[in-house]
Design an enzyme around this catalytic site. Structure first.
Site, PDB file in Angstrom:
ATOM      1  N   GLY A   1       0.764  -1.241   0.000  1.00 16.84           N
ATOM      2  CA  GLY A   1       0.000   0.000   0.000  1.00 16.84           C
ATOM      3  C   GLY A   1       0.788   1.279   0.000  1.00 16.84           C
TER       4      GLY A   1
ATOM      5  CD  GLU B   1       0.638  -9.259   1.576  1.00 18.10           C
ATOM      6  OE1 GLU B   1       0.393 -10.454   1.768  1.00 18.10           O
ATOM      7  OE2 GLU B   1      -0.257  -8.390   1.473  1.00 18.10           O
TER       8      GLU B   1
ATOM      9  CB  CYS C   1     -14.837   2.857 -29.785  1.00 13.47           C
ATOM     10  SG  CYS C   1     -13.908   2.334 -31.204  1.00 13.47           S
ATOM     11  CD  GLU C   2     -15.195   1.949 -23.357  1.00 11.72           C
ATOM     12  OE1 GLU C   2     -15.533   2.577 -22.338  1.00 11.72           O
ATOM     13  OE2 GLU C   2     -15.182   0.718 -23.440  1.00 11.72           O
TER      14      GLU C   2
HETATM   15  N1  LLP Z   1      -1.287  -7.058  -0.610  1.00 16.44           N
HETATM   16  C1  LLP Z   1      -2.589  -7.199  -0.930  1.00 16.44           C
HETATM   17  C2  LLP Z   1      -3.408  -8.136  -0.163  1.00 16.44           C
HETATM   18  C3  LLP Z   1      -3.146  -6.436  -1.983  1.00 16.44           C
HETATM   19  O1  LLP Z   1      -4.422  -6.573  -2.281  1.00 16.44           O
HETATM   20  C4  LLP Z   1      -2.323  -5.522  -2.703  1.00 16.44           C
HETATM   21  C5  LLP Z   1      -2.862  -4.729  -3.788  1.00 16.44           C
HETATM   22  C6  LLP Z   1      -0.965  -5.430  -2.341  1.00 16.44           C
HETATM   23  C7  LLP Z   1      -0.486  -6.209  -1.284  1.00 16.44           C
HETATM   24  C8  LLP Z   1      -0.005  -4.510  -3.032  1.00 16.44           C
HETATM   25  O2  LLP Z   1      -0.382  -3.184  -2.876  1.00 16.44           O
HETATM   26  P1  LLP Z   1       0.585  -1.997  -3.334  1.00 16.44           P
HETATM   27  O3  LLP Z   1       1.835  -2.050  -2.466  1.00 16.44           O
HETATM   28  O4  LLP Z   1       0.931  -2.207  -4.773  1.00 16.44           O
HETATM   29  O5  LLP Z   1      -0.207  -0.772  -3.111  1.00 16.44           O
HETATM   30  N2  LLP Z   1      -4.866  -1.395  -9.614  1.00 16.44           N
HETATM   31  C9  LLP Z   1      -4.781  -0.395  -8.573  1.00 16.44           C
HETATM   32  C10 LLP Z   1      -4.135  -0.948  -7.318  1.00 16.44           C
HETATM   33  C11 LLP Z   1      -4.821  -2.181  -6.796  1.00 16.44           C
HETATM   34  C12 LLP Z   1      -4.163  -2.754  -5.570  1.00 16.44           C
HETATM   35  C13 LLP Z   1      -4.678  -4.115  -5.297  1.00 16.44           C
HETATM   36  N3  LLP Z   1      -4.092  -4.754  -4.167  1.00 16.44           N
HETATM   37  C14 LLP Z   1      -4.025   0.817  -9.122  1.00 16.44           C
HETATM   38  O6  LLP Z   1      -3.633   0.806 -10.292  1.00 16.44           O
HETATM   39  O7  LLP Z   1      -3.885   1.808  -8.422  1.00 16.44           O
END
Ligand code: LLP
Length: 419
Positions: A239, A273, A341-342
């Site tokens: 996150g 993570e 096309c959007e």
């Molecule tokens: N752990 C879990 C359980 C998750 O669901 C996620 C991301 C992460 C770790 C990694 O999160 P990060 O460090 O990358 O923030 N597609 C969206 C982001 C979706 C995140 C989904 N889960 C975007 O492009 O902003």
């Protein structure tokens, strides 16, 4: 910080001029900097060295085998969410004991594969899922290890589509239910709850929501301890936000300074993570200006990449900085749009952008995370080539798709062929 910089007005990735890559590989083109990727992993590792966490890179952010292998070679574990990601993790030789598996909807087959392989643990999101894992592990005569995903009900102050730690979200288990589940699961023969997991959302730029969530979960761990329930792991999820625009997210060191003292107190082995923090600024999407279209109301720069290649602006109204490969001093207000096309197919709206002409190239920055991994073949567009730059060397890490790739798994039924 990243390794995409202007030198003599030309944008470079490490020691390679991006214009040369475009000549060689065409557009749309994803370009990754190996150095930037590794630097971000190392920054996190160093910031948290005092507690030596297992950093499980979140595969969903960018699942290219070269990216995964580069990180696994540096000691990363992997955070996966599907059988497909498990397959990739195995392909790059990730040790099973460095794999954690989240997802609210794991299928029997996916659970079976992961139990057989002996992953570190599942991040479990509900009681029915826990029962199912017990059932499958028993059938296989194995023990499955589990971290319960807690929903701490904190507000991460990010886009609502990527907020996961509120009780109105589908993720995780509230504290009260978690306690009951832990007690019930103590009777499960083939399952051990070895930890807790939280992941409150993505692109979080302030430490406060993390601190709030970690404090809540530590309070819970203390309660459990008093009742004689001991755990080994605390998985604090991903996150961590990055710079897309003018936001000033915390550095790894600043984040660590806030959460390390709390985490240390738990005495538990910490798992993280991160996805975006590691790969987000390590990739760009390069696109060609096809046409410049003036309408009575607006100027549109029409490029050869679309929302199928990078969906973040369309889906989250996300901001990506956009640079010309050849540095421009003149700016003009325009929309940058794709050929799809959007009307949601845009990369920038009403923005002061480098003044470019047809045939010039633009770089959509910070496209390394949730770029290619969320791409699709919508409008029967072949997905882009991906290349990795290492100093002055260039490696193709995914070929551009061909027309045959588009129809590879399709068949026209016999009754239609016979007419
Ligand atoms: N752990 C879990 C359980 C998750 O669901 C996620 C991301 C992460 C770790 C990694 O999160 P990060 O460090 O990358 O923030 N597609 C969206 C982001 C979706 C995140 C989904 N889960 C975007 O492009 O902003």
């Amino acid at each position: 910080m990243h390794e995409f910089r202007y030198r003599n007005n030309s944008l470079y990735c490490e020691e390679v001029k991006i214009k040369d890559l475009v000549k060689r590989f065409g557009t749309p083109l994803y370009v990754y900097s190996y150095q930037t990727l590794i630097n971000h992993f190392v920054k996190l590792e160093e910031a948290f060295r005092p507690i030596n966490p297992l950093i499980c890179y979140s595969v969903k952010a960018n699942s290219n085998l070269a990216i995964l292998k580069a990180l696994v070679d540096k000691g990363a574990g992997l955070d996966i969410v599907s059988g497909g990601e498990l397959f990739r993790a195995q392909r790059v030789g990730c040790q099973p004991k460095k794999i954690v598996y989240a997802s609210v909807g794991k299928t029997d087959r996916e659970i079976e594969e992961a139990v057989k392989l002996g992953i570190l643990f599942f991040n479990v999101e509900s009681y029915p899922e826990l029962e199912n894992i017990q059932h499958i592990a028993k059938k296989l005569n194995k023990t499955a290890y589990v971290a319960l995903r807690i929903n701490p009900d904190v507000e991460p102050k990010t886009h609502k589509y990527i907020t996961t730690g509120k009780l109105t979200n589908k993720f995780g288990i509230d504290f009260r239910s978690a306690k009951q589940i832990i007690l019930l699961a103590s009777g499960f023969s083939n399952l051990r709850i070895t930890g807790l997991h939280i992941h409150i959302g993505s692109q979080i730029t302030s430490p406060d929501p993390f601190v709030a969530a970690i404090k809540k979960v530590i309070g819970f761990i203390d309660k459990l301890k008093k009742e004689g329930i001991k755990l080994e792991y605390l998985n604090i999820g991903g996150g961590l936000g990055i710079i897309y625009d003018r936001e000033s997210p915390q550095t790894a060191a600043k984040f660590a300074a806030k959460v390390l003292p709390l985490l240390r107190k738990t005495g538990l082995k910490i798992i993280m993570e991160p996805g975006r923090f590691i790969v987000g600024n390590a990739g760009i999407l390069v696109t060609k200006v096809l046409y410049v279209k003036n309408t009575p109301k607006k100027k549109f720069i029409i490029v050869d990449s679309g929302m199928n290649d990078l969906i973040r602006p369309a889906l989250y109204n996300a901001y990506h900085n956009i640079l010309a490969l050849h540095k421009k001093n003149r700016l003009e207000k325009a929309d940058i749009v794709g050929p799809i096309c959007e009307s949601g197919d845009f990369f920038a709206k009403d923005r002061e952008l480098p003044k470019v002409e047809e045939g010039e190239y633009l770089a959509i920055m910070s496209a390394g995370a949730y770029g290619f991994s969320m791409s699709s073949n919508y409008n029967s567009r072949r997905r882009p080539e991906e290349v990795m730059v290492v100093k002055d060397k260039v490696f193709v890490i995914r070929k551009r798709e061909s027309s045959v790739d588009l129809i590879r798994n399709e068949t026209v039924p016999f009754f239609l062929l016979s007419r």
